[in-house]
Design a protein around this motif. Sequence first.
Motif: not given
Length: 363
Positions: A46, A50-51, A95, A97-99, A101
């Motif tokens: 990500t 990023t999306n 997911k 967390d943001d890191n 996925v």
Amino acid sequence: MKTEMTGNDILQHFEIETNAESYGNGHINDTYLVTMPRYILQRINTSIFTNPDELMDNIENVTAFLRRKLIAAGGDADRGTLTVVPAKDGGKYYKVDDNNVFRVYRFIEGTKTIENSKTAEDLYEAGVGFGNFQKLLADFPVDRLYETIRDFHHTPKRIEALREAVREDKAGRAESVKKEIEFALENAGWADSVVKGMEDGRIPVRVTHNDTKINNILFDQESGKAVCVIDLDTVMPGSALYDFGDVLRMGGSSAAEDETDLDKVWFEVSAFEAFARGYLSEMKDALTETEIALLPLSVKLMTYECGIRFLTDYLNGDTYFKIHREHHNLDRARNQFKLVADISAREAVLAEAVERGMSTAAV
């Protein structure tokens, strides 16, 4: 936040199939053979993509389209394209967390990858595989695709980034690489050919893979035939010339892209001809005359673009590409520029190889 979850923990969140069948003839215990198809679990990077929603939308739309085309043609859709396994909540990924996925694909059995192969047979089959991929997607509505990495192959913007790196000279290296900078900028005049062609409509915008390394094709273990194109993260709108040229940037080189002895670096015309024959056997009728004419230039373009990216990163202090030794990015840039010069000297020969490929494909 870092996750402590294992791969098995992650897989609990996906619609994974397990089958249990009665097994054996025992009189006391009930015995079952439990089978579970194999899967590929991947963590999406990500920091680059990023999306994840847009990324996975692209992959799901393209693979679903390919599946329909393969079924309609009587092909094996389970082997001819990737199959995305949904998460249990119906999502395209899971997911943490943001890191962290994660996504899952069905594993395609009976296949292999080939690393840095230079045999004519493998290059021919790679041409068939990537050509078939683009042929099947020729009528895909390209405006439905997101640009997962903006301006990925916009060569004029890559050149401007190099000029900026020279002006800023963050690592204090510009003085020592004047020869390389001069070569890069001297060749900038022709490097906008594809971008301009797409802008004025002479070159069609197509669904393109944008990372056409040979190891991004699965080959059948027994026959050696191309089976499936993988690693679809960079599937975006673009030019077929990007995909054609990028295969041969590495597949047509006599050496690894970081070989420091430039006497060992040249472009293999035989590799170009083998790949072009396979590619044109699928794409001959789909390509425009302009695209066909620019196939030799496409290899030079993609090699040049990669070379200036290496040089830009070197000038910026090696912040993008991973390096494993001092001046690694400079070595890579010099290597690519040697290939650019060699390809330039052989463009007429490569054009003749394209003509032979067209003639063979027409038979």
